[in-house]
Design a protein around this motif. Structure first.
Motif, short mmCIF file in Angstrom:
data_model
loop_
_atom_site.label_atom_id
_atom_site.label_comp_id
_atom_site.label_asym_id
_atom_site.label_seq_id
_atom_site.Cartn_x
_atom_site.Cartn_y
_atom_site.Cartn_z
N LEU A 287 -14.59 -4.07 12.25
CA LEU A 287 -13.26 -4.58 12.25
C LEU A 287 -13.42 -5.94 11.78
O LEU A 287 -12.44 -6.62 11.02
N TYR B 248 -14.17 -10.79 24.16
CA TYR B 248 -13.02 -10.18 24.80
C TYR B 248 -12.65 -10.74 26.12
O TYR B 248 -13.69 -11.00 26.77
N ALA C 171 -4.42 -9.56 3.84
CA ALA C 171 -3.85 -8.22 3.89
C ALA C 171 -3.98 -7.71 2.23
O ALA C 171 -4.36 -6.51 1.99
N THR D 235 -17.73 -1.28 16.66
CA THR D 235 -16.38 -1.28 16.17
C THR D 235 -15.92 -2.57 15.91
O THR D 235 -15.33 -2.86 14.78
N PHE E 139 -11.05 1.77 5.08
CA PHE E 139 -11.27 2.04 6.41
C PHE E 139 -11.29 3.30 6.57
O PHE E 139 -10.25 4.23 6.03
N LEU F 170 -10.05 -7.36 9.81
CA LEU F 170 -8.77 -7.17 10.70
C LEU F 170 -8.96 -7.92 11.92
O LEU F 170 -8.08 -7.95 12.50
N LEU F 171 -10.03 -8.28 12.42
CA LEU F 171 -10.43 -9.04 13.58
C LEU F 171 -11.04 -10.47 13.41
O LEU F 171 -12.26 -10.48 13.02
N ARG G 61 -7.45 -7.25 1.56
CA ARG G 61 -7.98 -5.96 2.19
C ARG G 61 -7.61 -4.65 1.61
O ARG G 61 -8.49 -3.91 1.43
N ALA G 62 -6.42 -4.78 0.93
CA ALA G 62 -5.91 -3.48 0.48
C ALA G 62 -6.85 -3.22 -0.63
O ALA G 62 -6.88 -2.05 -1.21
N GLN H 182 -10.02 8.80 14.52
CA GLN H 182 -8.94 9.33 14.80
C GLN H 182 -8.03 9.48 13.72
O GLN H 182 -6.93 9.96 13.72
N TYR H 183 -8.60 9.27 12.51
CA TYR H 183 -7.91 9.74 11.09
C TYR H 183 -6.86 8.80 10.85
O TYR H 183 -6.72 8.32 9.77
N HIS H 184 -5.89 8.62 11.87
CA HIS H 184 -4.67 7.81 11.73
C HIS H 184 -4.00 8.17 10.29
O HIS H 184 -3.42 7.33 9.61
N PHE I 211 -11.46 5.90 10.30
CA PHE I 211 -11.54 6.04 11.81
C PHE I 211 -11.88 7.56 12.22
O PHE I 211 -11.48 8.52 11.52
#
Lengths: 420, 224
Positions: B49, B11, B78, B45, B87, B54-55, B81-82, B91-93, B89
């Motif tokens: 990902l 990063y 995508a 993390t 996934f 996703l990353l 992945r579906a 924070q639930y999302h 997390f």
């Protein structure tokens, strides 16, 4: 669960946001439809005003014509009685008659019981050279008005020229520097200037008037005249043929022509009234055209401004919506939603806002302007316009939401999920 | 089978390079339950990902069931992945305007049949949420939210389940319930990669990976 289902549920879940989006589209469409409908109302009003004015003009013209007819019935008309041998072409060419008739005709006419003539003026005229001055002049001998025996004269139209005096036309007294009271010599005889006439703009300006007897002596035409002018004649039906027949029965060997008739006057008056009406109509048209041009100028500025502001506002709303839904975007991307579907989430919402807002705005705008102008009717609704505005508003709403939708589609889900 | 081969990710933040992953290699077979442990910022993390498609890593490859995830174009990845990755997390999302049932079914993108309402209700029942199906996330407790998120991840029967600190906000009972469902998923042939500090999870794991400064420091078989 498909994307449209999500769009629908998101709208239900964020009613205020959707209501704001609809309101901004509706406001823009309301302004646009109000302006365009206002222009249409203006056109319709213009047509009605002009049609009413035209109708009013026709009615007024008819009334005017009737009025003129009635008024002129009492004005009478003028006749010129000439010797039968007199060729009119020669008269018009030389300006004076060249043939002669007895002066006694005047008395005969005045004595006739049923005649319509009220004023008569015999004259003896000739074009000649005033040798003392070298000028070409018209010498006119007049004896004033001959009284009609059957009625009392209210006012003489022309008074006689006293014997021993002359009356001079404008060009003569001006060119010869003569004034009232001066002495002049005309064909070897002395005369006092009795009158100096103002300019009349015709052959009167070169005419010398004298007493008829004097002219008959000068021209060696005793007891003769060459024209009788009959003024303010009356005839109920303006029938010149009857008049001619009547005069011919009294005076043999004459011809009667109409001079400056009431028919011409009436036509002239009618033409003038028609011209004024046309000018008034044209002025109204011009005025309304100017008003419409002003309204169109305003619309040309207002409509793009409203569209621009509306689009910016929708874009602003949708950028806010994307920001609020970042977490949702992140998880949807994670569970397999591609960028295209994410874009549809926002563009779909914008499309629905555009459709709803356009219909509401169109109705609001048309009804609003109709009520405001006092011209509301169902016919103000144009379904083609409504459809066009709805399509346009939906496309523009989607165009405004395109950048935010693209921003949403380009969100990095990994970054969102990691940051959360 | 998930396979990470020499995966690196750096990063760039505030002018500094932070190596989140440094040539990490990892392989996990179907039915394996892996715990990933390590201090904050060690790259756990980022590992999840990257493993989930996703990353994109700066270098190295990630293959799932023999498919190189980052060789695919974004739309194909995508869709893949579906169908294959789930996934969960911390924070639930959850999507706030959808009900619990709808939040679960939102994952049925690739295969609407497997994401039928019936399948979703079965999952909710297994996770003790059948009474909450028509509630919105705002009406749920933390444990219920996390179980809803887990149901969403499991709906399409993925091959790989990636879970990041999912018991962090839960009480003991809810944490136990969630971990038990993960174990069941592994037993059914799925691969689980769970990032957690939860000691109780050790007992359920087949392997425990410990990460430090972007590297896998240890990869041990868990004691049974």
């Amino acid at each position: 669960m498909n994307v449209w289902c999500l769009v629908r549920k998101e709208i239900r879940g964020r009613k205020i946001h959707f209501a704001l989006a609809i309101a901004s589209v509706a406001l823009a469409v309301a302004v646009i439809s109000a302006v365009t409908t206002g222009l249409r109302i203006h056109d319709r009003t213009t047509q009605e005003v002009l049609a009413a004015k035209e109708k009013e003009t026709v009615q007024r013209m008819a009334l005017l014509e009737d009025d003129y007819r009635k008024i002129m019935k009492y004005l009478g008309f003028n006749l010129l009685i000439l010797p039968e041998k007199q060729k009119l072409g020669e008269l018009y060419e030389s300006g004076v008659p060249g043939e002669f008739m007895p002066e006694e005709y005047v008395s005969r006419l005045a004595a006739y019981p049923s005649l319509f003539i009220r004023h008569m003026m015999p004259s003896l005229q000739q074009k000649l050279v005033w040798k003392e001055t070298g000028r070409k002049v018209i010498l006119a001998g007049v004896r004033g008005e001959v009284p009609v025996l059957r009625e009392t004269l209210r006012e003489p139209i022309m008074v006689a020229v006293p014997a021993g005096t002359v009356e001079l036309g404008y060009e003569l007294h001006r060119g010869l520097r003569l004034k009232k009271g001066d002495e002049v010599v005309f064909l070897g005889r002395s005369y006092r200037v009795g009158e100096c006439n103002p300019p009349r703009g015709d052959q009167d300006d070169i005419t010398v008037w004298m007493d008829l007897r004097e002219v008959q002596r000068l021209l060696r035409r005793p007891g003769q005249v060459n024209a009788i002018l009959a003024l303010k004649c009356h005839c109920l039906n303006d029938d010149l043929a009857n008049v001619r027949a009547e005069v011919a029965g009294i005076l043999p060997g004459v011809q009667v022509i109409e001079k400056g008739s009431n028919v011409l006057t009436r036509a002239e008056a009618r033409d003038r009234a028609a011209r004024e009406a046309r000018e008034s109509l044209a002025s109204e048209k011009e005025h309304r055209g100017r008003m419409k041009a002003e309204q169109e100028q305003l619309a040309a500025v207002l409509i793009p401004a409203v569209i621009g502001v509306g689009m910016v506002w929708i874009a602003f709303l949708f950028f806010g919506n994307v920001r609020d839904r970042k977490s949702e975007i992140g998880i949807l991307r994670a569970v397999g939603y591609g960028r295209g579907r994410i874009r549809v989430l926002f563009l779909g919402k914008a499309l629905l806002a555009g459709l709803g807002g356009a219909v509401a705005g169109y109705v609001f705008g048309v009804v609003g302007i109709g009520v405001w102008t006092g011209r509301w009717s169902l016919s103000l609704f144009h379904w083609e316009s409504c459809l066009a505005v709805t399509l346009l508003a939906s496309l523009l709403a989607m165009a405004a939401a395109y950048l935010p939708a693209t921003w949403a589609a380009n969100q990095d889900p990994a970054e969102i999920l990691r940051e959360e | 089978m998930i396979c990470l081969d020499l995966v690196s990710k750096v990063y760039h933040k505030a002018g500094r390079d932070i190596a989140a992953l440094q040539q990490v290699s990892l392989q996990a077979d179907p039915g394996e339950f892996l715990l990933v442990k390590g201090p904050s910022g060690c790259g756990k993390t980022t590992l999840l990902l990257s493993a989930g498609g996703l990353l994109r890593p700066d270098s190295g490859t990630v293959t799932l069931q023999g498919r190189d995830l980052y060789a695919m174009n974004p739309e194909a990845r995508a869709a893949f992945r579906a169908a294959r990755v789930g996934f969960v997390f911390q924070q639930y999302h959850l999507i706030p305007y959808l009900t619990v049932l709808e939040n679960v079914r939102v994952a049925a993108v690739a295969d609407p049949a497997s994401g039928s309402e019936k399948a979703a209700r079965v999952l909710l029942s297994e996770l003790g949420l059948e009474e909450r199906a028509s509630h919105t996330p705002a009406e749920l407790s933390a444990g219920e939210k996390q179980r809803t998120a887990l149901a969403r991840a499991l709906l399409c029967r993925p091959a790989l389940l990636l879970a990041d600190e999912i018991t962090g906000n839960l009480d003991a009972e809810n944490a136990r319930m969630v971990l038990a469902r993960l174990k069941q998923f592994a037993k059914e042939g799925g691969t689980v990669l769970l990032v957690t500090h939860e000691e109780k999870a050790d007992a359920l794991a087949d392997r425990i990976l410990t990460m430090k400064q972007g590297k896998i420091e240890s990869d041990c078989r868990a004691a049974k």
